[in-house]
Design an enzyme around this catalytic site. Sequence first.
Site, PDB file in Angstrom:
ATOM      1  N   LYS A 201       0.808  -1.213   0.000  1.00  0.00           N
ATOM      2  CA  LYS A 201       0.000   0.000   0.000  1.00  0.00           C
ATOM      3  C   LYS A 201       0.842   1.264   0.000  1.00  0.00           C
ATOM      4  O   LYS A 201       0.460   2.259  -0.569  1.00  0.00           O
ATOM      5  CB  LYS A 201      -0.835   0.019   1.285  1.00  0.00           C
ATOM      6  CG  LYS A 201      -2.260  -0.397   1.072  1.00  0.00           C
ATOM      7  CD  LYS A 201      -3.039  -0.063   2.323  1.00  0.00           C
ATOM      8  CE  LYS A 201      -4.254  -0.967   2.378  1.00  0.00           C
ATOM      9  NZ  LYS A 201      -4.784  -1.235   3.645  1.00  0.00           N
ATOM     10  N   ARG A 202       1.972   1.176   0.690  1.00  0.00           N
ATOM     11  CA  ARG A 202       2.789   2.375   0.854  1.00  0.00           C
ATOM     12  C   ARG A 202       3.215   2.976  -0.477  1.00  0.00           C
ATOM     13  O   ARG A 202       3.430   4.159  -0.587  1.00  0.00           O
ATOM     14  CB  ARG A 202       4.007   2.087   1.738  1.00  0.00           C
ATOM     15  CG  ARG A 202       3.799   2.489   3.176  1.00  0.00           C
ATOM     16  CD  ARG A 202       4.818   1.873   4.077  1.00  0.00           C
ATOM     17  NE  ARG A 202       4.600   0.448   4.179  1.00  0.00           N
ATOM     18  CZ  ARG A 202       5.557  -0.455   4.133  1.00  0.00           C
ATOM     19  NH1 ARG A 202       6.799  -0.088   3.977  1.00  0.00           N
ATOM     20  NH2 ARG A 202       5.278  -1.738   4.235  1.00  0.00           N
TER      21      ARG A 202
END
Length: 500
Positions: free
Chosen positions: A265-266
């Site tokens: 996600k980062r």
Amino acid sequence: MIITRFAPSPTGYLHIGGLRTALYSYLIAKQSNGKFLLRIEDTDRERFVADGVLNILKSLYWAGIIPDEGVKLDCESIVGECAATQEGESGPYVQSERLEIYQKYADELIEKGFAYYCFCAQERLEELRKKQQENKQATGYDGHCREVDIKEAKKKIANGEKYAVRMKMPKNGVTIFQDLIRGEVSFKNELVDDQVILKSDGFPTYHLAVVVDDHLMGITHIIRGEEWLSSVPKHIQLYKYLGWEPPKFAHLPLLLNSDKSKLSKRQGDVSVSDYIKKGYLPEALINFVAFLGWNPGGEKEIFSLDELAKEFSLEKVGKAGAVFNLQKLDWYNQQYIRRLAPREFVARALPFLADGKLLTEPKIENEEHEKRLEKILGLERERITTLSELPEMIRFAFELPDYESELLVWKKSSAEEAKNALSEVKEYLNKFSVQEWTKNNLEQKTGEWIKEKGYGNGVVLWPLRVSLSGQKDSPGPFEIMDALEKEESIIRLETAIAKF
Ligand code: GLU
């Protein structure tokens, strides 16, 4: 018959990696007229996400990956109210509804001496783990309860002691299996833990549930992410203990960010719903995801779902991690946007136009409305990457933006000249009939008129275009006039002239 399955845990929304697993499983089933089954693995109650199941189902249906059996979606359209239903002979297909089944097999394993009751408290296990870490040993259960006498154990249970059930992993030998992607894989048994298979809350762990369900549901091919590879020896042992034939296994390569770290996600969006919201087409996302790890060889890059079902093979899936390249996805999306028939393009754009408040509802009013939208949206179709960009790019056609008269003046011209050119060209254009008002006709005739008048192109075409779009950058004036039609175009020209 080939029967594959997708078995997501509803611990979040459908991840791009999950979409790939589901797609490959679906393709393998489809290409042999087999069955694709969907099962929900919700035994991890702590990580359960309430709307996870519906999100996973809706994302799959959006992509066209519809299960033949198992958990399905029940609704008219995936943007409306939907519910999950179950269909098939080997249900229920939700693991939390199958607890008795797992209990029965856990009991059988204990009776046969292949599993044992474990009374170790959480604190002991944590302490053990800490010590192992301090001593730089591999962490894992030390077999403390493995040899507890069964009668003794049953007494403890009758006294109300809490227990889990652990499988007995053989202490020597190796477990070898053929992975359809990796070839022969082997694990030393002594390095494999005595896995908990039934927890003290009566829920099975993934390992018992997955084996029992894959067997009872007749799964022939298990296709899933690489992270499950190290669980296979435990599973194979359970198959052996229960006297069952294991299915075939295929473990897919990891998905990586462009810096080769694990896709997370980062570094950007990872859930399918993010891509739906952004306006990627399902055809594009599927085509892109199919190529994450698979390559048919050859030049062809555009594959429909049906073509994928014909061409796909696990032998052509690589072992190395597959890099998620957003530019490639964008390219696919542009290709598919361009291939849509104008009507279809409008239909796909409707929800985005409504979101952008360009329509009150994502609906077409009548045929005339549809034709108008086709023309207007056609103005930007070649310029967008995703459908969510469309409303802002096309807003000028729905409502003329407010702009200053200076914008109407071409850099090599003057306000005076711009005003005259605009007034004259408006008079000229006003003489066209509605039937003559087509892009090519307008372009050709106005071009000739400009020459006759001795104007430079920029002197006329710049203010003409700005009058029509109210913007510095926009599609060309003739395209816009064609899309806006005569009445609205003339009104915009008059508005511009009045600004001087
Ligand atoms: N429930 C597991 C997951 O969500 C499935 C693993 C498997 O396919 O066996 O990843």
